[in-house]
Design a protein around this motif. Sequence first.
Motif, mmCIF file in Angstrom:
data_model
loop_
_atom_site.group_PDB
_atom_site.id
_atom_site.type_symbol
_atom_site.label_atom_id
_atom_site.label_comp_id
_atom_site.label_asym_id
_atom_site.label_seq_id
_atom_site.Cartn_x
_atom_site.Cartn_y
_atom_site.Cartn_z
ATOM 1 N N GLY A 142 17.217 -14.836 2.893
ATOM 2 C CA GLY A 142 17.380 -13.358 3.092
ATOM 3 C C GLY A 142 16.968 -12.044 3.247
ATOM 4 N N GLY A 143 15.948 -12.544 4.064
ATOM 5 C CA GLY A 143 14.624 -11.139 4.121
ATOM 6 C C GLY A 143 14.534 -10.872 4.942
ATOM 7 N N LEU A 144 14.080 -10.188 5.307
ATOM 8 C CA LEU A 144 12.901 -9.974 6.976
ATOM 9 C C LEU A 144 11.209 -9.515 6.511
ATOM 10 N N ALA A 145 10.387 -10.003 7.134
ATOM 11 C CA ALA A 145 9.528 -9.282 7.037
ATOM 12 C C ALA A 145 8.361 -8.620 8.295
ATOM 13 N N TRP A 146 8.223 -8.050 8.142
ATOM 14 C CA TRP A 146 6.840 -7.807 9.927
ATOM 15 C C TRP A 146 5.628 -7.823 9.095
ATOM 16 N N ARG A 147 4.714 -7.673 10.540
ATOM 17 C CA ARG A 147 3.251 -7.465 9.777
ATOM 18 C C ARG A 147 2.145 -6.115 10.343
ATOM 19 N N THR A 148 1.593 -5.165 10.280
ATOM 20 C CA THR A 148 1.164 -4.690 11.686
ATOM 21 C C THR A 148 -0.532 -4.643 11.061
ATOM 22 N N TRP A 149 -0.834 -3.626 11.859
ATOM 23 C CA TRP A 149 -2.652 -3.807 12.350
ATOM 24 C C TRP A 149 -2.883 -2.862 12.629
ATOM 25 N N HIS A 150 -3.814 -1.634 12.704
ATOM 26 C CA HIS A 150 -4.426 -0.443 13.055
ATOM 27 C C HIS A 150 -6.065 -0.961 13.113
ATOM 28 N N ALA A 151 -6.616 -0.811 14.263
ATOM 29 C CA ALA A 151 -8.009 -0.572 13.715
ATOM 30 C C ALA A 151 -8.242 0.819 14.540
ATOM 31 N N TYR A 152 -9.584 0.901 13.886
ATOM 32 C CA TYR A 152 -10.271 1.693 14.117
ATOM 33 C C TYR A 152 -11.750 2.002 14.611
ATOM 34 N N PRO A 153 -11.828 1.594 15.628
ATOM 35 C CA PRO A 153 -13.026 0.861 16.379
ATOM 36 C C PRO A 153 -13.967 2.759 15.748
ATOM 37 N N GLN A 154 -14.054 3.463 15.772
ATOM 38 C CA GLN A 154 -15.415 4.418 15.497
ATOM 39 C C GLN A 154 -15.712 4.982 13.848
ATOM 40 N N THR A 155 -14.236 4.368 13.084
ATOM 41 C CA THR A 155 -15.327 3.280 11.617
ATOM 42 C C THR A 155 -15.522 2.159 11.617
ATOM 43 N N ASN A 156 -14.697 1.296 12.086
ATOM 44 C CA ASN A 156 -15.253 -0.297 12.202
ATOM 45 C C ASN A 156 -14.640 -0.891 10.704
ATOM 46 N N GLU A 157 -13.209 0.089 10.922
ATOM 47 C CA GLU A 157 -11.542 -0.736 9.539
ATOM 48 C C GLU A 157 -10.995 -1.383 10.735
ATOM 49 N N LEU A 158 -10.198 -2.346 10.270
ATOM 50 C CA LEU A 158 -8.706 -2.459 10.167
ATOM 51 C C LEU A 158 -8.388 -2.275 9.345
ATOM 52 N N VAL A 159 -6.356 -1.810 9.498
ATOM 53 C CA VAL A 159 -5.404 -1.637 8.370
ATOM 54 C C VAL A 159 -4.392 -2.787 8.632
ATOM 55 N N LEU A 160 -4.384 -3.709 7.341
ATOM 56 C CA LEU A 160 -3.583 -4.876 7.922
ATOM 57 C C LEU A 160 -2.571 -4.854 6.528
ATOM 58 N N THR A 161 -1.761 -4.949 7.385
ATOM 59 C CA THR A 161 -0.116 -4.227 5.824
ATOM 60 C C THR A 161 0.640 -4.959 6.386
ATOM 61 N N GLU A 162 1.838 -5.877 5.619
ATOM 62 C CA GLU A 162 3.330 -7.397 5.069
ATOM 63 C C GLU A 162 3.924 -6.609 4.298
ATOM 64 N N THR A 163 5.307 -6.157 4.977
ATOM 65 C CA THR A 163 6.438 -6.192 4.536
ATOM 66 C C THR A 163 6.806 -7.019 4.150
ATOM 67 N N VAL A 164 7.975 -7.098 3.222
ATOM 68 C CA VAL A 164 8.968 -8.175 2.487
ATOM 69 C C VAL A 164 9.762 -7.258 2.504
ATOM 70 N N VAL A 165 11.362 -7.548 3.196
ATOM 71 C CA VAL A 165 12.257 -6.253 2.045
ATOM 72 C C VAL A 165 13.774 -7.566 2.182
ATOM 73 N N THR A 166 14.076 -7.586 1.737
ATOM 74 C CA THR A 166 16.029 -8.519 0.984
ATOM 75 C C THR A 166 17.165 -7.521 1.095
ATOM 76 N N LEU A 167 17.352 -8.669 2.556
ATOM 77 C CA LEU A 167 18.894 -8.064 3.377
ATOM 78 C C LEU A 167 20.258 -8.727 1.901
ATOM 79 N N ARG A 168 20.252 -9.339 1.364
ATOM 80 C CA ARG A 168 21.222 -9.372 1.224
ATOM 81 C C ARG A 168 21.217 -8.512 -0.431
#
Length: 168
Positions: A142-168
Amino acid sequence: MLVTLDTPYVDTNAADLSLALDDVERPALHVLDLALPGGVGLRLRLLGASHQVVLRAPGRALTETVACLPGRPPALPDALHDENAGYRFTATVLRPEGSGLTDRVAALRADLTDDPYALVGVFPGDVDAVTALAVRPDPPAGGLAWRTWHAYPQTNELVLTETVVTLR
């Protein structure tokens, strides 16, 4: 899908990001439109300042923007859960040691390059400067999910996100 972006790298670090829901569609560097079962349309958008996901489904519309947004103070929450709206978001910032960022970005590119439900944008000047989005192939019932990644080599950071949305 892997795309090389022809634009200056805008984001500076994870601390500059913020989350906006139901924001206007921002100018995109590349867009991947997905038609999913049940009349669900999902637009994965790479911005010069990170990403935007636009969801359109029967009885449901949502725009999620994670980016450096002009006029908005940076504030990326670790978690945002709104059960009434059927929206759950989590974000994690990693600071890998040694070659960890390069190794993670290489693995990400290898995993997502040929995925028809993913979009990976590489910014010029550094192969590790990427923004990636992927729709999960096994969405929750009954839902949908996605992930994202944002890499910042100049600061040695990796931002990970995850979203889950209910569609019903």
